[in-house]
Design an enzyme around this catalytic site. Structure first.
Site, PDB file in Angstrom:
ATOM      1  CG  HIS A  87      -3.688  26.712  49.512  1.00 41.52           C
ATOM      2  ND1 HIS A  87      -4.970  26.254  49.715  1.00 41.52           N
ATOM      3  CD2 HIS A  87      -3.126  26.762  50.747  1.00 41.52           C
ATOM      4  CE1 HIS A  87      -5.180  26.049  51.002  1.00 41.52           C
ATOM      5  NE2 HIS A  87      -4.075  26.345  51.656  1.00 41.52           N
ATOM      6  CB  THR A 109     -14.150  26.612  49.513  1.00 39.59           C
ATOM      7  OG1 THR A 109     -13.701  27.980  49.473  1.00 39.59           O
ATOM      8  CG2 THR A 109     -13.009  25.720  49.974  1.00 39.59           C
ATOM      9  CE  LYS A 167      -9.784  32.683  41.848  1.00 41.92           C
ATOM     10  NZ  LYS A 167     -10.075  31.329  42.317  1.00 41.92           N
ATOM     11  CE  LYS A 188     -15.193  31.523  40.858  1.00 35.53           C
ATOM     12  NZ  LYS A 188     -14.850  30.452  41.759  1.00 35.53           N
ATOM     13  NE  ARG A 189      -7.479  35.347  44.560  1.00 35.16           N
ATOM     14  CZ  ARG A 189      -6.577  34.764  43.775  1.00 35.16           C
ATOM     15  NH1 ARG A 189      -5.807  35.493  42.982  1.00 35.16           N
ATOM     16  NH2 ARG A 189      -6.423  33.456  43.796  1.00 35.16           N
ATOM     17  CE  LYS A 193     -17.242  29.020  51.267  1.00 37.49           C
ATOM     18  NZ  LYS A 193     -16.259  30.088  51.059  1.00 37.49           N
TER      19      LYS A 193
END
Length: 827
Positions: A361, A660, A558, A552-553, A664
Site C-alpha cells: 500500500h 479510495t 497529502k 482524509k488522514r 467515493k
C-alpha cells in the site's frame, strides 16, 4: 433418537407488523425492558437484535455451504476494518430499511435518532481499514467463502476534538455500551506466546517459559447485497491467561494484583499505540503477532477438522496480507508447521509460498514497516530464528543466480544491516507470497520499478496490479438516497451489484430534465452537509456556494498545506478586488493527525487559524468560508462526500498508492482536482480527461527535481502570490497572538519542501481558476458531474474482489444450496 444436526426454524417475515412484533419481543427478551422503561439505547439494541435475527439463517447457510462443498476459502488478515455503522448497512442488504423505520414509528421509537446513536466501530484509521471493510462486503455479495481476521480494539485510534484550533485526542471507547451485532465465541480461544527461551529437539524447537495471552474470538456478520451470502469478520480480544494475583490483593497491593492481567489485555486495548516510546513500539509488535497467531491457529484448526493432513492446504486455504502489519504470519505458519505439526522445512516453506499473497500500500521508504532485530529476538525469539533461516536460504539462492552482484545481496536481504539491524517486513511478505499486488496502475508500475525491483529479477511472475474499489452499496445507495432514487428511476436498481450499468447515464448527460433532477439531488445533500457544519463546528455556510472538500488522514504528502496556500491566495485576491466576479466557495477539511505527528497537527491548527481570520472578515462579503469538521469517521463521510462539488486529491505525484476517497467523491457526482497520481489516472481515463481537473508535475518530473537538487526558494522568489501567502504566514497574520507560531511551517516550505508544494503551487492555483470558470456554467458543470458518476463502474470493489478471487486466491463462489435449515456445525 437420531443426532440433531440442524434446527427447525421459520424464515423471518419482513412485513412491518412482523418487524414490530420482533423488535418488541427483542426489547423484552434480549434487552430486558418494556416500552415504558426503554431508553434510546434499549430501542437501538432491540432493533439490532431483530435485524440480526434476519441475517442468521443466511449466515449459517453460508458457513455450512463452505464446509459441505469443501470449498477453498480466503482469509483476509488486516490490522484495520473501518466498517462504519453496521445497522443501516444490514437494513439495506436485507431490504428492510423502510419497514423497520415504519415499525419503529408504530412503537414510538425515533428511528433517525436510533441510527445516529450507533457509534462507528473503532477498528480502523483510514483508507487501509475502509478498503478492508469494502472487500468483506464484496466477498459476501459475490458469495465467496472466506473470513476477515483482525483485532477487537476496545478503544479506536482516538476521538478528535478541536480546542482553540488544536487537535485534542480523547479516548474512543466505542464499546462502552456493548456491541449487539457481534457474537462472542469463547470456544475458539487460542494461546499466544511471547518471550521465553528455546530448546532444540529433534530438528525442531521447544518454546518454553513464555508469557501467555489468550485470544478469544468475536464474530460479526457482513451481509452481502440482497443477502446472497453473509461473510464473517472474526476479531480477537486479549485476556490474561491468569487472573488477579490474590496474594498481592490481600496484601493491599491492588496495582500489583492486576498488573500482569492488564499487561496481557493491553494487547487489544488501543488501535495503533503511540510508538514514540519503546513500550509503545513493543506493544505494537505484540498486537501484530497476537492477531496473526490466533488467526493462523484458527485456520489450521478449521482445515484439520475436514482434512487429515496438510497435503491439500494450498488447495483449500488462501491467506492474504493486507499491507505488512500481518507479515509475522509467515514465520508463525512456519513455526506451527515445523514445531507443532512436525513437518520438514522444505514442505513447510513450500506451503507458505503457495497460500500467502500480499498487497503493498505504499512506496514511501519511511512507511515501509521494519522491526529492530533486538526487539524481535526478545519478544519473539523463535520467529527471529526462523526469519534468519529463511533469509539465509534465500540469499544462497540469490547468490547462486547472481554470484557477482554482492550489492544485490545487501539490498534484497530480509535484514537491513546498516545502523540498527532491522527486519524488512515488506521483503518478508514478498518473499513468502506467490502473488504481490499494487493498488493502482501507476502504483504497481512504480512498485516493480523501485522498492521491489530486485525481487522482480528473481520472481517476475509474482507481481500484478489490482486497482482498488469501493462498495456502491454503502457509498451511493446508503450515503446518497436522493441520487440513488434518481438513478433507480432512470436505469433501475441493478447498478448496486453491477456498477458498470451506470454507464447508461452517459446518454442522459445532456438531458436538461435529468440535469435539473441531478442538481436538485446535489443541493439536498449540500443542505444536509450545511446543517452538519452549522451544528459542529458551528459555522454558517451557503449551500449554493461551491463546496470544495478535502477529507482524509492528515499527512504532509497529502498536501493539505497546498490547499491552505491556495485559500490564503484566494483571500488576498478577494480583498484586492472585492467586487470582482468571484465564485463563492466553502472549503471543507476533515481528518485526524497521528498523535505523535507534530507537523500534521500544526497544519490542523493552521487551517483553523486561517478559518478564524477568513470567516470573520466582513470585507470579503462571504465569498470564502473555511471549515474544519472534527472527528472525521465513516458516518461523517456518508454526509460530507455526497455534498461535495469538488474533490481535492492533490498528493505529490508518485506518493499516493491509489486512494479510495477519490472514487467515493466521483461516484457521488463531485469533480476531482488532482495530480497525476494513484487512481486519479484511471478515474481520468474512465470519466474523460475533460471531466477532471489535473495539475502539477508528474512522477518523473518530481524525481528529476529531486535528482537535480530541488530549490523551493526559487519558486517563492519568482511568484508574487506565493511569496505574499508565505510572508503573511511568517508575519503571523493568522496568529497575531503568537506571530512565530508557523515559523516551522515556513522554514519547512522554504528550506526543504520535500513534497514539492511550491513547485506545483502556480499550476494548482491556475487549475482552481478553471474550476471557477466551469462552476459559473451550471449546465456544463452538472454534465461533467453526471459523466463522473457514469464512468465509475470499474471502481466497484466487486470488480476488485472478483479479480483477487480468480487471479490471486483461486477461490470460487459458493454453489447455491437447496433451501434447508442451516447447519449447526461449529465454524
Amino acid at each position: 433418537m437420531p443426532p440433531v444436526t440442524a434446527f427447525e426454524y421459520d424464515k423471518p417475515i419482513n412485513s412491518v407488523e412482523a418487524l414490530r412484533r420482533s423488535i418488541l419481543n427483542r426489547l423484552v427478551y434480549a434487552v430486558g425492558k418494556d416500552v415504558r422503561s426503554a431508553t434510546q439505547r434499549d430501542w437501538l439494541f432491540a432493533v439490532f437484535h431483530a435485524v440480526r435475527d434476519r441475517i442468521m439463517g443466511c449466515w449459517r447457510e453460508s458457513l455450512a455451504q463452505a464446509e459441505d462443498q469443501d470449498a477453498k476459502r480466503v482469509y483476509y488478515l488486516s490490522m484495520e476494518f473501518l466498517t462504519g455503522r453496521a445497522l443501516t448497512n444490514a437494513l439495506l442488504a436485507a431490504d428492510i430499511y423502510e419497514p423497520v423505520k415504519q415499525a419503529c414509528a408504530l412503537l414510538g421509537a425515533d428511528f433517525d435518532a436510533l441510527i445516529d446513536l450507533e457509534p462507528d466501530a473503532g477498528l480502523g484509521n483510514g483508507g487501509l481499514g475502509r478498503l478492508a471493510a469494502c472487500f468483506l462486503d464484496s466477498m459476501a455479495t459475490l458469495g465467496l467463502p472466506g473470513m476477515g481476521y483482525g483485532i477487537r480494539y476496545e478503544y479506536g485510534m482516538f476521538a478528535q476534538r478541536i480546542e482553540q484550533g488544536q487537535q485534542v485526542e480523547e479516548p474512543d471507547y466505542w464499546l462502552v455500551n456493548g456491541h449487539p451485532w457481534e457474537f462472542m465465541r469463547p470456544e475458539f480461544s487460542y494461546t499466544v506466546r511471547f518471550g521465553g527461551r528455546l530448546v532444540p529437539q529433534d530438528g525442531h524447537s521447544l518454546w518454553l517459559d513464555t508469557q501467555d495471552v489468550i485470544a478469544t474470538a468475536y464474530d460479526s456478520g457482513v451481509p452481502g447485497h440482497q443477502m446472497r451470502s453473509v461473510a464473517t469478520m472474526r476479531l480477537w480480544s486479549a485476556r490474561a491467561s491468569g487472573g488477579v494475583n490474590l496474594d498481592a490483593f490481600n496484601r493491599g497491593d491492588y496495582i500489583q494484583a492486576v498488573e500482569d492481567k492488564n499487561h496481557s489485555e493491553n494487547v487489544s486495548r488501543v488501535l495503533y499505540p503511540d510508538d514514540r516510546t519503546e513500550h509503545g513500539r513493543e506493544l505494537r509488535l505484540r498486537q501484530e503477532y497476537f492477531f496473526v497467531s490466533a488467526s493462523l491457529q484458527d485456520i489450521l484448526r478449521r482445515h484439520l477438522k475436514s482434512h487429515s493432513g496438510f497435503e491439500q492446504l494450498a488447495d483449500k486455504v488462501a491467506i492474504h496480507l493486507n499491507d505488512t502489519h500481518p507479515a509475522l504470519a509467515v514465520p508463525e505458519l512456519m513455526r506451527l508447521l515445523l514445531d507443532e505439526h512436525q513437518l520438514g522445512w522444505e514442505a513447510a516453506w513450500s506451503l507458505c509460498t503457495c497460500v500467502f499473497s500480499y498487497t503493498n500500500h505504499t512506496l514511501m521508504e519511511e512507511a515501509l514497516e521494519t522491526w529492530p532485530v533486538e526487539l524481535l529476538s526478545r519478544v519473539l525469539p523463535r520467529h527471529m530464528g526462523l526469519i534468519y533461516e529463511i533469509n539465509a536460504r534465500f540469499l544462497a539462492e540469490v547468490h547462486a543466480r547472481f554470484p557477482a552482484d554482492h550489492a544485490l545481496l545487501r539490498r534484497i536481504s530480509l535484514i537491513e544491516e546498516r545502523g540498527v539491524r532491522r527486519v524488512r517486513m515488506a521483503h518478508l511478505s514478498v518473499l513468502a507470497s506467490h502473488k504481490v499486488n499494487g493498488v493502482s496502475a501507476l502504483h504497481s508500475q512504480l512498485m516493480v520499478e523501485t522498492i521491489f525491483s530486485d525481487f522482480v529479477q528473481m520472481y517476475p511472475e509474482r507481481f500484478c496490479n489490482k486497482t482498488n474499489g469501493i462498495t456502491p452499496r454503502r457509498w451511493l445507495a446508503l450515503a446518497n438516497a436522493p441520487l440513488s432514487a434518481l438513478i433507480d428511476s432512470r436505469i433501475g436498481p441493478d447498478w448496486r451489484s453491477e456498477l458498470d450499468q451506470l454507464a447508461r447515464l452517459r446518454d442522459l448527460a445532456d438531458d436538461t430534465e435529468f440535469q435539473n433532477a441531478f442538481g436538485l439531488a446535489k443541493q439536498q445533500n449540500k443542505r444536509r452537509l450545511a446543517d452538519l457544519i452549522a451544528r459542529c463546528p458551528g459555522v454558517s455556510v451557503d449551500p449554493l456556494s461551491l463546496f470544495d472538500v478535502q477529507v482524509k488522514r492528515m499527512h504532509e504528502y497529502k498536501r493539505q498545506l497546498l490547499n491552505v496556500l491556495h485559500i490564503i491566495t484566494r483571500y488576498h485576491r478577494i480583498l484586492a478586488q472585492p467586487h470582482a466576479d468571484w465564485v463563492p466557495r466553502t472549503v471543507i477539511f476533515a481528518g485526524k493527525a497521528a498523535s505523535a505527528y507534530h507537523m500534521a497537527k500544526l497544519i490542523i491548527r493552521l487551517i483553523n487559524d486561517v478559518a478564524r481570520v477568513v470567516n470573520s472578515d466582513q470585507r470579503i462579503g462571504g465569498q470564502l468560508r473555511v471549515v474544519f469538521i472534527p472527528n472525521y469517521r465513516v458516518s461523517l463521510a456518508e454526509i460530507i462526500i455526497p455534498g461535495a462539488n469538488l474533490s481535492e486529491q492533490i498528493s505529490t505525484a508518485g506518493t499516493e498508492a491509489s486512494g479510495t476517497g477519490n472514487m467515493k467523491f466521483a461516484l457521488n457526482g463531485a469533480l476531482t482536482i488532482g495530480t497525476w497520481d494513484g487512481a486519479n489516472i484511471e478515474i481520468a481515463d474512465n470519466v474523460g480527461r475533460d471531466n477532471i481537473f489535473v495539475f502539477g508535475n508528474r512522477t518523473e518530473q518530481v524525481a528529476e527535481l529531486r535528482g537535480y537538487g530541488y530549490q523551493p526558494r526559487s519558486y517563492y522568489e519568482g511568484n508574487f502570490d506565493l511569496k505574499c501567502a508565505i510572508d503573511r504566514l511568517s508575519e503571523g497574520a493568522f496568529s497575531p497572538e503568537e506571530p512565530e507560531r508557523y515559523r516551522e511551517v515556513v522554514n519547512t516550505l522554504l528550506e526543504s519542501d520535500y513534497y514539492q508544494l511550491l513547485a506545483d503551487y502556480a499550476d494548482y492555483v491556475a487549475c482552481q481558476e478553471k474550476v471557477d470558470d466551469l462552476y459559473r456554467r451550471p449546465a456544463a458543470w452538472t454534465r461533467s458531474a453526471i459523466l463522473n458518476v457514469a464512468g465509475m463502474g470499474v471502481f466497484s470493489s466487486d470488480r476488485t474482489i472478483g479479480e483477487y478471487a480468480s487471479e490471486i486466491w483461486g477461490v470460487q463462489p459458493l454453489k447455491p444450496a437447496v433451501p434447508q435449515a442451516p447447519s449447526l456445525l461449529p465454524v
